[in-house]
Design an enzyme around this catalytic site. Structure first.
Site, PDB file in Angstrom:
ATOM      1  N   ARG A 172       0.823  -1.222   0.000  1.00 21.59           N
ATOM      2  CA  ARG A 172       0.000   0.000   0.000  1.00 21.59           C
ATOM      3  C   ARG A 172       0.853   1.267   0.000  1.00 21.59           C
ATOM      4  NH1 ARG A 172      -5.628  -0.769   1.900  1.00 21.59           N
ATOM      5  NH2 ARG A 172      -6.163  -2.660   0.781  1.00 21.59           N
TER       6      ARG A 172
ATOM      7  N   ARG B 126      -3.821   6.647   0.747  1.00 23.27           N
ATOM      8  CA  ARG B 126      -4.350   7.869   1.347  1.00 23.27           C
ATOM      9  C   ARG B 126      -3.393   8.616   2.272  1.00 23.27           C
ATOM     10  NH1 ARG B 126      -9.827   5.335   3.447  1.00 23.27           N
ATOM     11  NH2 ARG B 126      -8.394   3.567   3.446  1.00 23.27           N
TER      12      ARG B 126
ATOM     13  N   ARG C   2      -7.283  10.974  -6.243  1.00 24.78           N
ATOM     14  CA  ARG C   2      -8.449  10.198  -5.811  1.00 24.78           C
ATOM     15  C   ARG C   2      -9.718  11.040  -5.891  1.00 24.78           C
ATOM     16  NH1 ARG C   2     -12.275   7.885  -4.467  1.00 24.78           N
ATOM     17  NH2 ARG C   2     -12.647   6.322  -2.867  1.00 24.78           N
TER      18      ARG C   2
ATOM     19  N   ASP D 274      -6.992  -3.337  -7.292  1.00 21.72           N
ATOM     20  CA  ASP D 274      -7.477  -3.934  -6.050  1.00 21.72           C
ATOM     21  C   ASP D 274      -7.761  -5.404  -6.278  1.00 21.72           C
ATOM     22  OD1 ASP D 274      -8.376  -3.014  -3.207  1.00 21.72           O
ATOM     23  OD2 ASP D 274      -9.846  -4.497  -3.847  1.00 21.72           O
TER      24      ASP D 274
ATOM     25  N   TYR E 190     -14.614 -12.307   0.469  1.00 22.86           N
ATOM     26  CA  TYR E 190     -15.366 -11.095   0.104  1.00 22.86           C
ATOM     27  C   TYR E 190     -16.587 -11.440  -0.747  1.00 22.86           C
ATOM     28  CZ  TYR E 190     -11.577  -8.292   1.991  1.00 22.86           C
ATOM     29  OH  TYR E 190     -10.667  -7.729   2.840  1.00 22.86           O
TER      30      TYR E 190
HETATM   31  O1  1CP Z   1       0.240   0.486  -3.286  1.00 27.53           O
HETATM   32  C1  1CP Z   1      -0.573  -0.431  -3.213  1.00 27.53           C
HETATM   33  O2  1CP Z   1      -0.311  -1.497  -2.614  1.00 27.53           O
HETATM   34  C2  1CP Z   1      -1.901  -0.201  -3.876  1.00 27.53           C
HETATM   35  C3  1CP Z   1      -2.600  -1.317  -4.543  1.00 27.53           C
HETATM   36  C4  1CP Z   1      -3.564  -2.124  -3.658  1.00 27.53           C
HETATM   37  C5  1CP Z   1      -3.418  -3.459  -3.260  1.00 27.53           C
HETATM   38  C6  1CP Z   1      -2.209  -4.353  -3.490  1.00 27.53           C
HETATM   39  C7  1CP Z   1      -4.825  -1.685  -3.162  1.00 27.53           C
HETATM   40  C8  1CP Z   1      -5.397  -0.334  -3.316  1.00 27.53           C
HETATM   41  N1  1CP Z   1      -5.454  -2.750  -2.557  1.00 27.53           N
HETATM   42  C9  1CP Z   1      -4.612  -3.844  -2.590  1.00 27.53           C
HETATM   43  C10 1CP Z   1      -4.887  -5.194  -2.100  1.00 27.53           C
HETATM   44  C11 1CP Z   1      -6.070  -5.456  -1.243  1.00 27.53           C
HETATM   45  N2  1CP Z   1      -7.352  -4.951  -1.345  1.00 27.53           N
HETATM   46  C12 1CP Z   1      -6.086  -6.429  -0.214  1.00 27.53           C
HETATM   47  C13 1CP Z   1      -4.904  -7.320   0.142  1.00 27.53           C
HETATM   48  C14 1CP Z   1      -3.902  -6.619   0.998  1.00 27.53           C
HETATM   49  C15 1CP Z   1      -4.360  -6.243   2.387  1.00 27.53           C
HETATM   50  O3  1CP Z   1      -4.665  -7.147   3.185  1.00 27.53           O
HETATM   51  O4  1CP Z   1      -4.385  -5.036   2.662  1.00 27.53           O
HETATM   52  C16 1CP Z   1      -7.371  -6.459   0.331  1.00 27.53           C
HETATM   53  C17 1CP Z   1      -7.875  -7.333   1.469  1.00 27.53           C
HETATM   54  C18 1CP Z   1      -8.179  -5.519  -0.379  1.00 27.53           C
HETATM   55  C19 1CP Z   1      -9.642  -5.250  -0.213  1.00 27.53           C
HETATM   56  C20 1CP Z   1      -9.935  -3.830   0.076  1.00 27.53           C
HETATM   57  N3  1CP Z   1      -9.640  -2.800  -0.775  1.00 27.53           N
HETATM   58  C21 1CP Z   1     -10.539  -3.272   1.218  1.00 27.53           C
HETATM   59  C22 1CP Z   1     -11.097  -4.053   2.395  1.00 27.53           C
HETATM   60  C23 1CP Z   1     -10.044  -4.291   3.446  1.00 27.53           C
HETATM   61  C24 1CP Z   1     -10.601  -5.113   4.614  1.00 27.53           C
HETATM   62  O5  1CP Z   1     -10.095  -4.896   5.736  1.00 27.53           O
HETATM   63  O6  1CP Z   1     -11.498  -5.955   4.445  1.00 27.53           O
HETATM   64  C25 1CP Z   1     -10.579  -1.874   1.042  1.00 27.53           C
HETATM   65  C26 1CP Z   1     -11.123  -0.832   2.000  1.00 27.53           C
HETATM   66  C27 1CP Z   1      -9.985  -1.588  -0.225  1.00 27.53           C
HETATM   67  C28 1CP Z   1      -9.833  -0.259  -0.867  1.00 27.53           C
HETATM   68  C29 1CP Z   1      -8.476   0.137  -1.304  1.00 27.53           C
HETATM   69  N4  1CP Z   1      -7.657  -0.622  -2.131  1.00 27.53           N
HETATM   70  C30 1CP Z   1      -6.496   0.085  -2.405  1.00 27.53           C
HETATM   71  C31 1CP Z   1      -6.590   1.346  -1.720  1.00 27.53           C
HETATM   72  C32 1CP Z   1      -5.552   2.448  -1.763  1.00 27.53           C
HETATM   73  C33 1CP Z   1      -7.819   1.369  -1.041  1.00 27.53           C
HETATM   74  C34 1CP Z   1      -8.388   2.525  -0.195  1.00 27.53           C
HETATM   75  C35 1CP Z   1      -9.570   3.116  -0.883  1.00 27.53           C
HETATM   76  C36 1CP Z   1      -9.492   4.576  -1.286  1.00 27.53           C
HETATM   77  O7  1CP Z   1      -8.465   5.181  -1.603  1.00 27.53           O
HETATM   78  O8  1CP Z   1     -10.591   5.161  -1.299  1.00 27.53           O
END
Ligand code: 1CP
Length: 348
Positions: A29, A33, A42, A79, A155
């Protein structure tokens, strides 16, 4: 200027089993944000999925942390939930609430899921990979990724995030044939998705199994190890030589059978994994990646410095990539990330 060969990229050398000093560094990540420039881009997108499907914007937010910090790898901005979306499931991200999916619970819910639209729906993501491949600095590697089948299935079945995974486990334990169909579909979809990422320029892959730690040993073997093994086998048969990093977060002692049985080239260690154990038990078999507590990066100061030094001194004698134990949190001060990269780069 001539392109350096891929093997001159420190991140790829570490994945091939070399103990690179100082170790290469990137952070899960790293785009997100906590960066004001991310929040700015964003705000111009029509929701989070629109950002993932806008190649120009997704490329820009992937490059932002590279410009600031000079990480050794870029990770495609996308994602894990674009795969269910591409299979035909309704997926939305509500502001501040996380993902929301139309749950898949019964045999009839499977009817709407199909591989046929996958390439078309994910074309913008492949376009982002292509743009990134041309835009990143020559010593930086490009990582593609997908969620591992088990985590993506949670999910899809729960309809969003979950704490206890009751619906998913009920299906996996009580109707293993039905759940197995979902996992098989995800192995197929993820293989296709990841191979297309490679064909557009991804040089390594990471499989995020964020909820691997929720399963007991025998179920872990069936729903984490086995599908991951098949996915890795498919990728390696289709595109030999592409390194794969597994991240079975929370798996504890089950990291060992995961490493022994899936065929991954590297494992990402979560924050709870004892490093002496990992170095002794896992590092002779695979490259290690990890595992700074993301909250240390918020705390900063002397605590951060000594946590970084501890990880480097234990792990960097063998093949190792510096990273966090989980993703960067939104409240992380960007200057602490600068401090981290400075300390890792100064290691000798
Ligand atoms: O730099 C990076 O790593 C960005 C790319 C990236 C990756 C590899 C994002 C962007 N998401 C992910 C993987 C991801 N998404 C995972 C696996 C890694 C982890 O455990 O964190 C998972 C579980 C998700 C699902 C997800 N995406 C959630 C739910 C998390 C949960 O606790 O259940 C959420 C809230 C997101 C949104 C998301 N994805 C990525 C970002 C930057 C965001 C935030 C949303 C935004 O900016 O509004």
């Amino acid at each position: 200027m001539t392109e350096p060969s891929p093997s001159s990229k420190p991140f790829l050398r570490a994945l091939k089993g070399e103990a690179v000093v100082p170790p290469p560094c990137w952070l899960m990540r790293q785009a997100g944000r906590y960066l004001p420039e991310y929040r700015q881009v964003r705000a111009t997108a029509n929701g989070f999925l629109d950002l993932c499907y806008s190649p120009g914007k997704a490329t820009e937010v992937t490059l932002q942390p590279l410009r600031r910090y000079g990480f050794d790898a870029a990770i495609l901005f996308s994602d894990i939930l674009v795969v269910p979306h591409a299979l035909g499931q309704a997926v939305t991200f509500r502001e501040g609430e996380g993902p929301c999916l139309e749950p898949v619970r019964l045999a009839k819910d499977f009817a709407g899921l199909t591989l046929s639209g996958l390439q078309g729906r994910l074309r913008p993501v492949f376009e982002t990979v292509k743009l990134l491949s041309a835009a990143i600095p020559p010593s930086t590697a490009l990582i593609g990724f997908a969620g591992a089948p088990w985590t993506v299935a949670t999910y899809m079945v729960e309809g969003g995030s979950s704490k206890d995974f009751v619906e998913t486990k009920k299906m996996a334990y009580g109707q293993p044939e039905l759940f197995g169909r979902l996992i098989d579909l995800l192995v197929d979809a993820s293989a296709e998705y990841l191979i297309a990422q490679i064909d557009n320029g991804a040089e390594a892959l990471q499989l995020f199994d964020s909820w691997a730690g929720a399963l007991p040993e025998d179920q872990f073997a069936r729903w984490v190890i086995e599908p991951t093994r098949r996915l890795v086998e498919r990728i390696k048969q289709a595109r030999p030589g592409i390194p794969v990093i597994g991240f079975p977060r929370g798996a504890g002692a089950l990291y060992l059978p995961f490493v022994e049985q899936t065929g991954v080239d590297a494992v990402s260690l979560d924050t709870g994994i004892p490093l002496d154990w990992a170095v002794k038990t896992l590092q002779p078999k695979v490259t290690l990646q990890g595992n700074l507590d993301p909250v240390m990066l918020i705390a900063g100061g002397a605590a951060l410095d000594s946590a970084i030094e501890r990880i480097l001194s234990i792990c960097s004698k063998g093949p190792f990539i510096f990273n966090l134990g989980h993703g960067i949190l939104p409240s992380t001060p960007p200057e602490n990330v600068a401090r981290l990269i400075e300390k890792v780069k100064a290691w000798s």
